[in-house]
Structure formats: C-alpha cells, structure tokens
Scaffold this active site. Structure first.
Site, PDB file in Angstrom:
ATOM      1  N   ASP A 503       0.806  -1.335  -0.359  1.00 50.63           N
ATOM      2  CA  ASP A 503      -0.196   0.056   0.048  1.00 50.63           C
ATOM      3  C   ASP A 503       0.936   1.131  -0.037  1.00 50.63           C
ATOM      4  O   ASP A 503       1.971   1.078   0.329  1.00 50.63           O
ATOM      5  CB  ASP A 503      -0.970   0.023   1.063  1.00 50.63           C
ATOM      6  CG  ASP A 503      -1.712   1.123   1.342  1.00 50.63           C
ATOM      7  OD1 ASP A 503      -2.381   1.644   0.409  1.00 50.63           O
ATOM      8  OD2 ASP A 503      -1.737   1.855   2.387  1.00 50.63           O
ATOM      9  N   GLU A 541      -3.625  29.058   9.879  1.00 53.49           N
ATOM     10  CA  GLU A 541      -4.083  27.581   9.653  1.00 53.49           C
ATOM     11  C   GLU A 541      -4.771  27.092  10.783  1.00 53.49           C
ATOM     12  O   GLU A 541      -5.356  25.764  10.610  1.00 53.49           O
ATOM     13  CB  GLU A 541      -2.876  27.152   8.942  1.00 53.49           C
ATOM     14  CG  GLU A 541      -2.316  27.383   7.613  1.00 53.49           C
ATOM     15  CD  GLU A 541      -3.200  26.765   6.461  1.00 53.49           C
ATOM     16  OE1 GLU A 541      -4.311  26.342   6.977  1.00 53.49           O
ATOM     17  OE2 GLU A 541      -2.938  27.054   5.469  1.00 53.49           O
ATOM     18  N   ASP A 759      -1.582  -0.892   6.136  1.00 58.58           N
ATOM     19  CA  ASP A 759      -1.845  -0.514   7.676  1.00 58.58           C
ATOM     20  C   ASP A 759      -3.152   0.266   7.706  1.00 58.58           C
ATOM     21  O   ASP A 759      -3.462   0.421   8.940  1.00 58.58           O
ATOM     22  CB  ASP A 759      -0.871   0.816   7.703  1.00 58.58           C
ATOM     23  CG  ASP A 759      -1.223   2.132   6.810  1.00 58.58           C
ATOM     24  OD1 ASP A 759      -1.567   1.924   5.752  1.00 58.58           O
ATOM     25  OD2 ASP A 759      -1.421   3.203   7.637  1.00 58.58           O
ATOM     26  N   ASP A 763      -6.894  -1.707   3.781  1.00 58.84           N
ATOM     27  CA  ASP A 763      -6.059  -2.765   3.453  1.00 58.84           C
ATOM     28  C   ASP A 763      -6.393  -4.058   3.999  1.00 58.84           C
ATOM     29  O   ASP A 763      -6.094  -5.053   3.617  1.00 58.84           O
ATOM     30  CB  ASP A 763      -4.548  -2.476   3.757  1.00 58.84           C
ATOM     31  CG  ASP A 763      -4.279  -0.959   3.149  1.00 58.84           C
ATOM     32  OD1 ASP A 763      -4.573  -0.767   1.999  1.00 58.84           O
ATOM     33  OD2 ASP A 763      -3.657  -0.258   4.020  1.00 58.84           O
TER      34      ASP A 763
END
Length: 919
Positions: A503, A541, A759, A763
């Site tokens: 992945d 932000e 992970d 998956d």
C-alpha cells in the site's frame, strides 16, 4: 513445543476442567491456564484474608456483584480466593478491593499473580526436575551395573581363567545374575515409572508413542531374563543363563539423560518469550487526585490512572505522557536500538525503561490490553500452532511406532530362522561369553538382542521435534527483532513468496502530510519580521482545521518552539473549499507566540534537532529579493492556490509559477501565502516517503528476485511520483478495497504466493486474502488484526527481515528432518544386525544412547537459529544499491513503469498499460 493447547468448546456441554481431565487421562500433566472471556472483559483473582466461614465468602460475592460493570464472580472458601470478570471501562480492580474492605468485617484483599507464561515455565521446570531425578536414580544403579557387567565379563575370567567358577550360588543362579537382578529391579519399576504411566495411558487410548517402545524394550528384557533365570533354577541346571538384566538400567540411564537434556534445550527455545515477559513491571506509582503518591501492584492499575515514572524505572502500562520529558528505551519491545524521545502527548509502552527525567503519564491500556501482553499472547499463539510441514511429521510419527514394532518382531523371527547360517559371525561378536553356551541358546540370545536394539534405537521424537523447535526459536527471535509472527504457517509460507504488494499511504509513506519545502520570496529586514510571517501563517491555519493546515501548524510550532501551546485567534476568517482562506491576524497576537531566543532559524539557536526530523527545506527564491518589514498593527493573511491569489488581484510571477509547477510535478501540494497584499512565500506539502522504502524495494527485487507492486487508492499522478522515487515498476492506482482483494486473488490464481503490506482499514480485506499479510504496527487495529505478521518498529526493512528469517527457519526445519531421517535410516538397520558380517553390532544400551542423542541433536540444531542477526541497513546498502539510487535521482535509464487504474481491474484481462520512459 510450547506445551500449550487451545480448545474451542461448548460451555453448555463441557467445562475446561473436564477437558483437562480427558487430556490427563491420555498421559499428560495438565493445568488450565485461562478460560477465554469476551475480548472487552478482564478478570482478576483476589486472595481474601480474614474469611472465617462460607457465609463470609457469600457476603463478599454478593457485595462484588452489586458493583456496576462486574459480570461474573466465583468464590472458593477452601482457598479463600475470588475470581471476578469485569468490564474495565466501567470498574477497576481497586474498586472491587475497596468494596470488599468497605464491608468493615476485617477482610483484606490482594491480587494473585498467575501469569500463564510463568505457569508454563514452572511446569517446564518441574518437567526438568522430574527427568533429572529419574536420570540420577537410574545412574545410581546403572553405574554399578556397568562395572559388574565388565568385571564378570572381562576381569574375573582373566583372574580365574574361565567362567565356570562363577556358577553357581544355587542351581541355575550365578553371582553375576543375582547382582544384576538386584540392581535392575529398582530401576525398572522406580526409575522407569514415568515411562510405564505414559505408555499405559497411550495404549489405553489406542495410540503408540516413544514411551511404548521404551517400556516394551525394558520390560521384555527384564521379564525374559527373570523367566529364563527361574527356569534354570527350577530345572536345577549347573549353569546360569545369559540374561539382559543389564539392559533396563543402562537403557533408562541414557533415555532419562536424553529427556533431561531435551527439556533443558526446549526451555531455551522459549527464552525470547521469557525475556519479554520479564519486562513486565510489578509495581506502579499512583498519583491520587489529592497529589498523594502511593505504590500499588501493576495489576491494580486502572484506565485513566495518573502514574509517576522515575528515572531508571519501568513504565508499568501503556499510556500517554501528560507532564515531563525523557528518553525511553523501547529496544526489547520494538527492536529500536536508540532511545526514543518522549514529551507531553507522546505514547509510552508498558515494559519500556525511562532513562532520564520524571514522567507523569495517564494509563490508556492495562492488563491484557497492553502492548507487551498482546505481544506475549501473539508469540504464545504462534508457538502453539502447527506449521503445514509439521503435518507430514505427524503422519510419519503416527505410523512410526507400529512400523518399528513390526520391524523388531521381524528381526526376532529372521534371526531365529537364519541364525544357524550366521552362527560363526554371531559367536565372533562375544566369543568369551558365547563359547560357554550351546548353539541354540546363542541364536536365541542374539535374536532377542537385535530385536531389543531395534526397539531402543528407533526414534520418532527426532521427527516430531524437527519443526516445532525451529518454529519456537524463529518466532521468538522475530519478536526480539520487532517482528510479531502470528503462527507457524505464515513463518513457513513467507519463504515461498513470489510477489510483495505494498500500500502507499502509511506504508511506503509516513501517512501524515508535512511541509517539505518553504520558498521565501523576500529578505526580511529583521529576524522579528520573519518570525511574524510564520506566526501569522500558523495562526491562520490553526483556525482552518484542515489536514494540510495541521501540517503547517506543526512546522510553525517547531520553528517557534511553541511545544503545543495555543496559537491564538484570528479575525474575519473566511475559508473557501478548493481555493484557500483569508483572515486578519493582530500583530499583538502574533508577537505573543514568538521569541528570538526560541526561534529555530535564529543563527544563535542550537535547538534544531526537532526541526530536522521534518526534513523541511527553507530557501530563498533568489538574490534579487526586496526587503520586507512586517510592522503593521494587523496582518491581512491570504493562503491558497493560484486561483485564490489571483482572485485577490495579487500577481504571481513566472519564476514563482515555475517553482510551483516543479513541486507539483513531484506529487506535492503547493500553495501561496500573502500578507498585506504581498506574496511572502510558497509552501509545499506532501506525505513524505519513508527513508528505508527505496532500499526495501531494491532489496526485495534484486536480492530476493520478487515481484514488487504498488496498490493504492490514491490518484495515479501521486502514485506515479512515489513509484519513480522508490524504484517501483508496477503501479495500480485509484483502487477500492474490493479491487485490492481482486488483484491479490488474480496473482494467486497464477500460482504465486503473495504477501500484502498495509496499515489501513481499506487494506484489511487484502491482508486477510493474501497468503502472508504484513501490517505496520502504527496502522489501524483492523489491519493489525487481519494480518499474519506485525512489524512493531514500523520499519519497512523488516519486510525483508521477515522473509530472510522465514528462509533461515525453513532451512533449519529441513535440515532437522534430514538429520532425523538419516539417523533412523542408518540406526534401525544397524540395530537389526544387518552389518553383522562386517563385525558391526550394537548392544541395547548403545541404541538407547544413540536414540537420546538424536533428539538432543535436533533441538540443539534448532537452537542455532538463536545466532540469527537481522540484516542491517549498512549491510544492505551495497555499491550496486547506491548506483541504483543515483540513477533514480537523475531520472535516467530507469525501467518503464506499468501503470493501471482501479477501474481497469473490473475489466478482467483488459488492463491498459502505459509505458513511461525516462522517469
């Protein structure tokens, strides 16, 4: 090998105690270690002092049952113990103890530590003591037996000139046979009692094992000798027969010695597990709400407890640091050799060692939920499981004992039949003894000797030990190196791999966006203005709650050394999805979070360690930049893409646009920042590639010759950029979880053995489908649960180490099988007397010694796996690899990429390949 077993049962039909009784009847010592409760429930056993009657126990049981969260209570007055099953989310062990002591009847409760692992080790120690005592007892009579045998066979005839003087004390009974009878009888029935019990129970259940062979050999030898001796005495012969009274003591000496050494060697195969279990702390320093510190048993720690860990102390349970800073040694748990820096908010693992500083931590996982407990559980499960190759050994061992009995019987019949033909060869083996006997007696004695030899030398134990001993050592070594293997099957399958599928997000990359590059467009007149620029961007932000914004905040937090403190508020905040944000930041708010002393980019500041781990490059655009001083009372901040900046009438120069385009082509997200209408910088954000990713993929491809594939749900452009950097050849992008499973199945349909490394939750279906599922430990619980192997250190090089360890272990298993087969293939014919013509024949005690040595040699062969060391990065970074990296960096002479989209997977056998050259 782990001497443990798991049973699934219907509690309405049978109890664990009944199962234990059934196994015990089969000849094995059994202890119920634990009964499985729901995964979310815990249990604790308490010893109660001050209980005077059964009424007291009933009162305690009722009081505990009143507690919310308690599911089940079992009390035993005889042992004054209570077992409580409870929900740790609702109630804890200290709450249960408090409710008992709150009865004010003088009761005192404390936990009883009954670790399954320690119980198993105690059982193994008891087994070692049993065979040691058996050996010493047999040796006590065996050594005199050997001296008596040698004395009467060689010394006395040399002194007296013949054997005739030795007969007889009474008719048919010689002094030699009397002494040997006296010495062999205690050994046969006391020293050999363990074999008798095991053999009886095996026969009762219509099975045959090594104990049956041993007891047949010794019993036949003893009672044949006793019978022939009584016959001579009753008939009043003026001679005493040749007997096998020396066989039981000598045979049992060597076999019990072999069992003792074998048990000691077996215990060594579990040393890795014992080493991990020794890490568990026994006490914890609890900080109560009033600030008082008390020392409690670690079994009494509850979730949410505040614990203090002093320098040099063990961290008692898993938790999160709430105060303090230190370096923590996690090497024996994760395999990470260097101490790990822990600060407020960092997660800590129970069993690791606090090296410097005092930490206050909040307990998050206790009891069987801690990382260490889970690791121990996984290893125990792996060591109790059977590898596929073990099934062959079990089948061979199942027919081996009947086969040996048949061979032994045939040996007896054949030598009785052909003894006349080979009589001269038989007599030559022991002329001094055989010359006194008549021909028929010599043949019968030799036939019995060869039959007994076959029984004593044959050894199914070596075959039975070949696989489990190697698996036990292999899984233990893996755990010490940060590789948790859930069973022997994945350990065996890993050596057959043809393909490894990775992945991308969280596996090849870190899974968290970080700011990789900052290009500053202006030369600030002073350091204060540069700090204000970063402070204004961070404050803006911090109010966006966007994942990319979090990456920017983390960078600013590090640059300004804020240590997680609040950034402050902005005004007039506006965010437009797909474009950017704007807001007003007060200079006063910005100045509150900046300090020249703490600014990482200040040339006089040496505190750059934390900043360097982000691998963020901060550069100036060129040398022709204008000076800028940020001194206005309010900063109008704009952060966004080109369209957002142009929408606010701010021009983006060609030079800036080229820099942004280059970063975007590299798969990074790029945005601009403007303050008070002037562009000040551009920031590039990406999910950084793990430093070991390129080396891992190169090693798998070039050292092991495996097909390495990238399978990701990310977009094709991003996947392509990652593949270029790490040297992947085949890429499947924009795939759904179902596509991942379909792709794994497709490779398996080609006859490939496939490993999947991932992970995330997406998956987990592919991890479960793959022949070997490998999960990154910092991934989701679902992925870790679905995988066969867990990489504790989150190091991709451990994928290579897993396959390397698997190959070493399987080679060791194969070697063990070869040794066991060769031993029996040579030993049985040798014992049966086939090599008599060449003067080679064994005594029964020699066969026993050889049999014991074979089992010990197989266990010792497996123990050599303990010398395995995981390949280091320095060993793997060869000159060829460095050339490969240089070729990747200059984007030249690289293999073509085979690219596919997820939608193509639905169109079976219609994949659209694109060849991309010079990437």
């Amino acid at each position: 090998m782990a001497q443990k077993g798991e049973f699934e049962y219907n509690p309405k039909l049978i109890t664990p105690a009944k199962i234990a009784d059934i196994v015990s009847d089969m000849g094995y010592d059994v202890t119920v270690l634990e009964t499985q409760t729901a995964q979310s429930l815990h249990d604790i056993k308490l010893h109660i002092l001050g209980v005077d009657s059964a009424t007291d126990m009933t009162l305690i049981e009722k009081e505990i049952q009143k507690q919310i969260g308690v599911r089940e209570v079992e009390t035993t007055f005889d042992t004054q113990r209570v077992k409580v099953i409870y929900d740790p989310q609702v109630v804890g062990p200290r709450d249960i103890i408090k409710c008992i002591e709150a009865l004010q009847r003088g009761f005192t409760a404390y936990p009883v530590s009954e670790s399954a692992g320690s119980s198993a080790d105690d059982a193994m120690l008891e087994e070692i003591r049993k065979w040691r005592n058996s050996f010493l007892f047999s040796l006590l009579f065996g050594v005199p037996t050997m001296f008596v045998m040698l004395f009467f066979m060689y010394a006395m005839p040399a002194i007296q000139g013949s054997h005739e003087f030795m007969c007889c004390l009474i008719s048919g009974l010689s002094l030699e046979n009397l002494i040997l009878f006296v010495l062999s009888t205690p050994v046969q029935f006391i020293g050999g009692r363990h074999f008798y019990v095991q053999a009886y129970k095996a026969i009762r259940h219509k099975t045959a094992n090594m104990d049956v062979l041993i007891m047949l050999a010794t019993t036949i030898a003893y009672f044949y000798s006793l019978g022939i001796l009584l016959y001579y005495m009753i008939r009043g012969f003026n001679a005493s027969p040749l007997t096998f009274f020396d066989t039981p003591p000598m045979l049992l000496v060597f076999i019990s010695l072999g069992r003792w050494l074998e048990c000691k060697a077996k215990r060594k195969t579990s040393e890795a597990l014992a080493q991990l279990m020794s890490l568990q702390a026994t006490e914890a320093n609890l900080v109560e709400t009033n600030g008082v510190e008390i020392k409690i048993s670690v079994e009494l720690v509850q979730r949410g407890d505040v614990l203090k860990v002093f320098s040099g102390g063990k961290i008692p349970v898993d938790g999160r640091v709430i105060e303090g800073e230190s370096m923590v040694d996690e090497s024996l748990i994760t395999g990470e050799s260097m101490p790990v820096h822990k600060k407020v908010g960092s997660l800590v693992i129970g069993g690791s060692i606090n090296q410097k500083g005092v930490l206050l931590m909040s307990a998050t996982h206790v009891g069987k939920d801690t990382t260490l407990s889970q690791i121990v559980k996984l290893i125990e499960e792996a060591q109790t499981s059977k590898a596929p190759i073990q099934q062959l050994a079990d089948k061979i061992a199942g027919v081996f004992v009947p086969f040996v009995l048949i061979i032994s019987l045939l040996t007896l019949i054949v030598w009785l039949s052909i003894g006349d033909i080979y009589y001269d060869y038989i007599v030559n083996q022991n002329r001094m003894v055989f010359e006194m006997m008549d021909k028929r007696e010599v043949i019968i004695q030799f036939a019995f000797q060869c039959a007994l030899n076959v029984l004593t030398i044959a050894c199914p134990c070596a075959l039975g030990l070949a696989t489990p001993t190697a698996v036990m050592v292999g899984t233990g070594i893996g755990a010490l190196n940060g590789i948790l293997i859930k069973g022997s099957e994945p350990l065996e399958k890993a050596h057959k791999l043809n393909a490894v599928i990775f992945d991308k997000t969280g596996t090849i990359t870190h899974g968290k966006p970080v700011v990789t590059k900052v290009i500053v467009f202006n030369k600030f007149q002073d350091m204060l203005s540069l700090q204000r620029m970063f402070a204004a961007i961070g404050i803006a932000e911090a109010n966006s709650q966007h994942p990319i914004g979090n990456a920017v905040c983390k960078l600013v937090d590090t640059l300004l050394s804020l240590n997680g403190n609040n950034f402050g508020k902005c005004e007039d905040f506006v965010a437009e999805p797909g474009y950017g944000l704007k807001c007003a930041v007060s200079r006063r708010v910005a100045d509150q979070i900046i300090s020249d002393e703490n600014f990482v980019l200040n040339p006089n500041n040496n505190q750059k360690k934390d900043f360097e781990e982000f691998d963020t490059k901060i550069v100036y655009l060129n040398d022709r930049q204008t000076d800028l001083k940020l001194s206005d009372e309010t900063f109008a901040v704009l952060i966004g893409n080109r369209k957002w900046i142009l929408k606010h009438d701010i021009k983006v120069s060609e030079e800036i646009d080229r820099e942004m385009t280059a970063l975007e082509e590299d798969g990074q997200t790029v945005f601009l920042c403007a303050i008070n209408g002037q562009l000040v910088c551009t920031l590039a954000v990406a999910d950084p590639i793990k430093s070991e990713a390129t080396l891992t993929i190169y090693t798998l491809r070039h050292r092991l010759g495996l097909e390495v594939i990238l399978l990701t749900g990310d977009n094709l452009a991003s996947a392509t950029a990652i593949a270029r950097k790490v040297g992947l050849k085949r890429v499947f992008a924009e795939v759904l979880p179902s596509h991942k499973v379909a792709k794994v199945k497709e490779f398996q349909s080609r006859g490939w053995t496939v490993a999947m490394v991932g992970d995330g939750v997406n998956d987990s279906p592919a991890l479960a489908q793959a022949d070997v599922g490998i999960a990154i430990a910092n991934g989701t619980d679902v992925a870790v649960e679905a995988a066969n192997i867990v990489l504790v250190r989150n190091d991709l090089l451990d994928v290579y180490a897993t396959i390397d360890l698997s190959r070493r272990t399987v080679r060791r298993i194969q070697l063990n099988f070869v040794l066991a087969i060769i031993y029996n293939a040579i030993g049985i014919p040798l014992a049966a007397g086939i090599f008599l013509k060449w003067g080679i024949i064994l005594q029964p005690w020699m066969g026993a010694a050889a049999m014991a040595a074979s089992s010990v040699s197989v266990v010792c062969s497996s123990l050599l796996l303990r010398l395995y060391t995981k390949p280091t990065r320095r060993e793997l970074e060869t000159s060829d690899y460095r050339k490969h990296v240089r070729r990747l960096n200059i984007h030249n002479d690289f293999d073509s990429l085979s690219l596919h989209r997820g939608e193509d997977i639905d169109k079976k056998d219609q994949f659209r390949d694109q060849n991309v050259y010079n990437v």
